[in-house]
Motif scaffolding. Structure first.
Motif, short mmCIF file in Angstrom:
data_model
loop_
_atom_site.label_atom_id
_atom_site.label_comp_id
_atom_site.label_asym_id
_atom_site.label_seq_id
_atom_site.Cartn_x
_atom_site.Cartn_y
_atom_site.Cartn_z
N LYS A 165 0.66 -1.42 -0.04
CA LYS A 165 -0.03 0.12 -0.18
C LYS A 165 0.92 1.16 -0.05
O LYS A 165 0.31 2.56 -0.24
CB LYS A 165 -0.80 -0.12 1.16
CG LYS A 165 -2.01 -1.21 1.17
CD LYS A 165 -2.83 -1.22 2.41
CE LYS A 165 -3.95 -2.08 2.37
NZ LYS A 165 -4.68 -2.42 3.73
N CYS A 184 -6.83 8.04 5.78
CA CYS A 184 -6.99 6.52 5.87
C CYS A 184 -7.69 6.10 6.90
O CYS A 184 -7.98 6.70 7.94
CB CYS A 184 -5.62 6.21 5.96
SG CYS A 184 -4.38 6.64 4.61
N GLU A 207 -6.86 0.92 5.52
CA GLU A 207 -7.61 1.22 4.26
C GLU A 207 -7.02 2.39 3.70
O GLU A 207 -7.17 3.62 4.22
CB GLU A 207 -8.96 1.16 4.43
CG GLU A 207 -9.62 -0.21 5.02
CD GLU A 207 -11.17 -0.26 5.43
OE1 GLU A 207 -11.71 -1.16 5.34
OE2 GLU A 207 -11.75 0.82 5.14
N LEU A 208 -6.80 2.31 2.55
CA LEU A 208 -6.54 3.48 1.51
C LEU A 208 -7.85 4.12 1.19
O LEU A 208 -8.98 3.52 1.13
CB LEU A 208 -5.60 3.34 0.62
CG LEU A 208 -4.02 2.83 0.99
CD1 LEU A 208 -3.68 2.15 -0.19
CD2 LEU A 208 -3.28 4.13 1.25
N THR A 245 -7.14 2.65 -6.02
CA THR A 245 -6.14 1.80 -5.34
C THR A 245 -6.51 0.25 -5.15
O THR A 245 -5.43 -0.35 -4.98
CB THR A 245 -6.09 2.51 -3.91
OG1 THR A 245 -7.27 2.42 -3.30
CG2 THR A 245 -5.59 3.97 -4.05
#
Length: 236
Positions: free
Chosen positions: A152, A162, A175-176, A227
């Protein structure tokens, strides 16, 4: 001085969480168990809850606690064979190790739901091999190692918001944003007519990631990337 909290269990799920004998009886009142939180805990005090799920409730994204570890359900299939008992076939990913396994559960069986929760943090800077995230309300910092961030890192940019995932008082994943805006720092120059040719070429972005972009993209362009797939979406 440590803060004393409570853990609350509902009677409806108590028998699925604890192994009991027939001589034990449960009160009609909630069961309160003490749990201690350090004053240095980097996230807000909260009541810990343990829920019991039926295997029939399993769906993609469900968090389960199996063999003392948190798992996320990636795929599931309810199977009712012509003979024998029905079951649920799943593919799950271990939040801690990253391993993916297939596991089956008997239909209607009871499973513990993992107490995984999210908190919004901002990636502020990298300090050596550590990535520093800040809570914009308390200004407390949480540090993740390179191994925790993994692949990531190629989408991670300073100032990016995030979601950090917590379980049992520690960060187990983050989590992006689904879409990120990044700058092209290296790419072959576009040529006249490339906008309608339908071709693509590799481009290096300011985070170090390499993605395929349309032929008309040039150095300095800002682009949007998904992403989840690592694919170019469009020019920003």
């Amino acid at each position: 001085m440590a803060t004393l909290g409570t853990v609350t269990f509902n009677n409806s799920s108590a028998t699925s969480i604890f192994h009991t004998s027939s001589s034990l009886k449960f009160s009609s009142k909630p069961l309160l168990l003490p749990t201690r939180f350090s004053p240095k805990t980097p996230f807000p005090l909260r009541i810990l809850r343990i829920y019991a799920l039926s295997s029939n409730d399993i769906k993609v994204g469900t968090n389960l606690e199996v063999d003392g570890a948190p798992w996320r359900v990636l795929e599931f299939l309810h199977v009712k064979p012509g003979k024998g008992a029905a079951f649920v076939r799943t593919k799950m990913r271990n939040y801690i190790t990253g391993n993916t396994v297939e596991k089956t559960f008997r239909a209607g069986s009871t499973i513990d739901e993992a107490n995984v929760f999210k908190e919004a943090k901002q990636f502020t800077y990298k300090d050596g091999s550590q990535f520093v995230f800040m809570d914009l309300n308390t200004f407390e910092e949480i540090r993740l190692n390179e191994a925790d961030v993994g692949d990531k890192t190629k989408w991670l940019k300073e100032g990016m918001d995030c979601n950090l995932l917590f379980w049992n008082g520690k960060v187990i994943d983050f989590e992006l944003p689904i879409t990120v805006q990044l700058a092209v720092v290296d790419v072959d120059p576009g040529l006249k007519g490339d906008t309608v040719s339908g071709g693509s070429k590799p481009a290096t972005l300011d985070t170090g990631a390499v993605v395929n972009v349309p032929l008309f993209i040039n150095i300095g362009d800002q682009i949007l990337v998904d992403t989840r797939t690592g694919q170019y979406m469009n020019r920003a």
